[in-house]
Design an enzyme around this catalytic site. Structure first.
Site, mmCIF file in Angstrom:
data_model
loop_
_atom_site.group_PDB
_atom_site.id
_atom_site.type_symbol
_atom_site.label_atom_id
_atom_site.label_comp_id
_atom_site.label_asym_id
_atom_site.label_seq_id
_atom_site.Cartn_x
_atom_site.Cartn_y
_atom_site.Cartn_z
ATOM 1 N N ILE A 134 0.588 -1.235 -0.320
ATOM 2 C CA ILE A 134 -0.148 0.104 -0.194
ATOM 3 C C ILE A 134 1.190 0.979 0.215
ATOM 4 O O ILE A 134 1.784 1.615 1.233
ATOM 5 C CB ILE A 134 -1.196 -0.268 1.372
ATOM 6 N N PRO A 135 1.152 1.929 -1.267
ATOM 7 C CA PRO A 135 2.519 2.828 -1.260
ATOM 8 C C PRO A 135 2.642 4.297 -0.719
ATOM 9 O O PRO A 135 2.181 5.057 -1.164
ATOM 10 C CB PRO A 135 2.302 2.545 -2.881
ATOM 11 N N CYS A 136 2.005 3.696 0.419
ATOM 12 C CA CYS A 136 2.252 5.711 0.980
ATOM 13 C C CYS A 136 3.020 6.443 0.986
ATOM 14 O O CYS A 136 3.709 7.432 1.274
ATOM 15 C CB CYS A 136 2.193 4.985 3.032
ATOM 16 N N HIS A 137 4.361 5.453 0.445
ATOM 17 C CA HIS A 137 5.809 6.346 0.306
ATOM 18 C C HIS A 137 5.600 8.109 -0.984
ATOM 19 O O HIS A 137 6.576 8.205 -1.403
ATOM 20 C CB HIS A 137 7.100 5.282 -0.288
ATOM 21 N N ARG A 138 4.404 6.848 -1.892
ATOM 22 C CA ARG A 138 4.522 8.070 -3.105
ATOM 23 C C ARG A 138 3.486 9.190 -2.729
ATOM 24 O O ARG A 138 2.988 10.397 -3.576
ATOM 25 C CB ARG A 138 3.350 6.927 -4.354
#
Length: 180
Positions: A134-138
């Protein structure tokens, strides 16, 4: 009771957690909010199909591929609001970023509200229990600042670099990464 296993990645030691069927957690080493909201004891178990699928996904991701998440049943634990935020994080394309404000606008629209607090959204993003997948780094600040990653900003930069994100307008002034 939850099961856990580990995965050694290019960004450090990862801990994976499952309810036996679905992936409910994937945390970076020393991640803020590690296993937040998980009251039960965990047992080591490397043999669950969901762990095998997750490790294969991570192998592909860290080799520079863009693997589909459909092969991994995900069941992050959180409030309805957090679930909404995490679901929208999935829609941020590989190799791209979105600001907290843009994400807040999308959530407000989905919830039928005129506006949504970027800070509330940031809190939900920060409590994402399934990092990387779940790409919270984006998610970045409105000014392009690389801020707010529970796994650490150095790791955020590594993940965005792996995804070949255009870093031209992104920066971390306190960490030696500046705008070009």
């Amino acid at each position: 009771m939850y099961s856990q296993t580990t995965y050694n990645s290019p960004v450090g030691h990862l801990t994976l957690a499952s309810d036996g069927e679905s992936l409910i957690g994937l945390w970076l080493e020393n991640q803020k909010y590690f296993a937040d909201n998980f009251p039960e004891e965990w047992v080591a178990n490397d043999c669950l199909p969901v762990f095998e699928a997750t490790k294969k996904w991570l192998d592909r991701y860290f080799s520079g591929e863009q693997p589909s998440v459909t092969s991994i049943p995900l069941a992050p634990i959180g409030s309805e609001f957090r679930q909404t935020v995490w679901r929208l994080l999935h829609k941020i394309p590989y190799g791209q970023v979105m600001t907290y404000g843009e994400l807040a606008e999308k959530i407000a629209a989905e919830m039928g509200r005129a506006s949504m607090s970027s800070q509330a959204v940031g809190g939900a993003v920060g409590h994402n229990p399934i990092s990387i997948i779940i790409p919270c780094h984006r998610v970045v600040g409105s000014d392009g600042s690389l801020t707010g990653y529970a796994g650490g900003l150095t790791t955020k930069v590594k993940l965005l670099t792996l995804e070949a994100v255009d870093m031209t307008n992104l920066y971390m002034p306190k960490h030696g990464i500046s705008r070009n």
